[in-house]
Design an enzyme around this catalytic site. Sequence first.
Site, PDB file in Angstrom:
ATOM      1  N   CYS A 142       0.832  -1.201   0.000  1.00  0.00           N
ATOM      2  CA  CYS A 142       0.000   0.000   0.000  1.00  0.00           C
ATOM      3  C   CYS A 142       0.868   1.254   0.000  1.00  0.00           C
ATOM      4  CB  CYS A 142      -0.918  -0.008   1.217  1.00  0.00           C
ATOM      5  SG  CYS A 142      -1.905   1.489   1.355  1.00  0.00           S
ATOM      6  N   CYS A 145      -0.345   4.084   2.156  1.00  0.00           N
ATOM      7  CA  CYS A 145      -0.151   3.948   3.612  1.00  0.00           C
ATOM      8  C   CYS A 145       1.307   4.201   3.980  1.00  0.00           C
ATOM      9  CB  CYS A 145      -0.479   2.543   4.102  1.00  0.00           C
ATOM     10  SG  CYS A 145      -1.916   1.807   3.379  1.00  0.00           S
ATOM     11  N   ASP A 146       2.218   3.693   3.165  1.00  0.00           N
ATOM     12  CA  ASP A 146       3.622   3.616   3.586  1.00  0.00           C
ATOM     13  C   ASP A 146       4.573   4.507   2.798  1.00  0.00           C
ATOM     14  OD1 ASP A 146       2.784   1.677   5.364  1.00  0.00           O
ATOM     15  OD2 ASP A 146       3.107   0.046   3.941  1.00  0.00           O
TER      16      ASP A 146
END
Length: 346
Positions: A142, A145-146
């Site tokens: 992701c 997200c990261d």
Amino acid sequence: MKHTTHLKRHEVHPVLIIGSGPAGFTAAIYAGRANLHPIVFEGEQPGGQLTITTEVENYPGFEQGIPGPELMDILRKQACRFGTTCKYETITAVDFSKRPFTLHAGEQVYYADSVIISTGARAKLLNIPSEQLYMGFGVSACATCDGFFFRNQDVLVVGGGDTAMEEANYLTRFCSSVTIVHRRDAFRASKIMLDRAKENPKLKWSTNQEIIEVLGATNDQGHKIVTGAILRNTVTGKTEAIKTNGIFVAIGHSPNTELFRGLLDMNDHGYLETKGKTSFTNIAGVFACGDCQDHVYRQAVTAAGTGCIAAIDAERWLAANPMIYGYEPTNDVTDIIMEEEIPRHA
Ligand code: NDP
């Protein structure tokens, strides 16, 4: 052996919804407005996949786009406005073999006349042993997200579809270099997404390549880190080790349908089968919508559309099949359902 337990009518919910993405909440909005008092079980990822999407640009009605988590908050509030109850619980087992249907959330047991399944899908992984070892330590599924953790670093994005293009483009905002690694030289991505990626000067391309091993080490603070990858040329078979700080796997999704294996009809890839243009599964009273039954479109708006279909199907099915437990559902008698004690045959 046949035995009977007794349930009070109010313990049996007209409709329980498993999953809290656009499909589940849209089903809840419609079921709520039909006075069915739905409960949505939000599961392990409340709000579903959109909660790990920064910007949703293609959901109608949001001209300027909207962050995924914000869209899901709006949908949740809209569902609650019409009498939906949201539970931060994960359904761990179901029994569709008798009525009312039984859903277990750990120790908690719920009974339902009808069930709408909207459990969605999740990112696929490469399934190479070193991938799991470094998951969360340089390997990610992701970017939204990261990505932030890879500021000024070099990363690889694996895949040749829209997800890979989108994630790679996004990562160029943070990273010093982003290389798309794809196992073929033709791309599955839509033209607009591919063109946008091709026009991005910060993107590099490594085609006919697959990652066969993630390379890593332990840094001075004792944390695992990714240091590189071994690539294999899918045409020549030649392997080479390259340096990288991060690997983003963007190779598609699998449906979250393990719970229903052996109970509901599904295709070879685990997507639930629904009948024609409806949300009917092979069990009367169990409906499916969203990405868990759609391997073709997989869009937030199509998920929402099928969530609407599932709620309308459930509402009409409930109206046509008043529940008289201990008997097969029938249209003959409608007032027994109002009895305080209803026998439940197990
Ligand atoms: P896709 O199935 O479209 O693409 C998956 C990609 O990963 C393919 O290029 C595939 O290669 C590759 N792949 C699959 N398995 C492996 C593996 N084991 N090793 C290496 N590579 C692998 O999935 P997406 O998630 O990209 O897209 C799914 C759907 O979501 C599409 O309909 C897409 O249009 C949509 N989408 C739309 C977006 C938007 O409009 N903003 C954003 C993201 C997705 P190969 O081609 O060789 O099979």
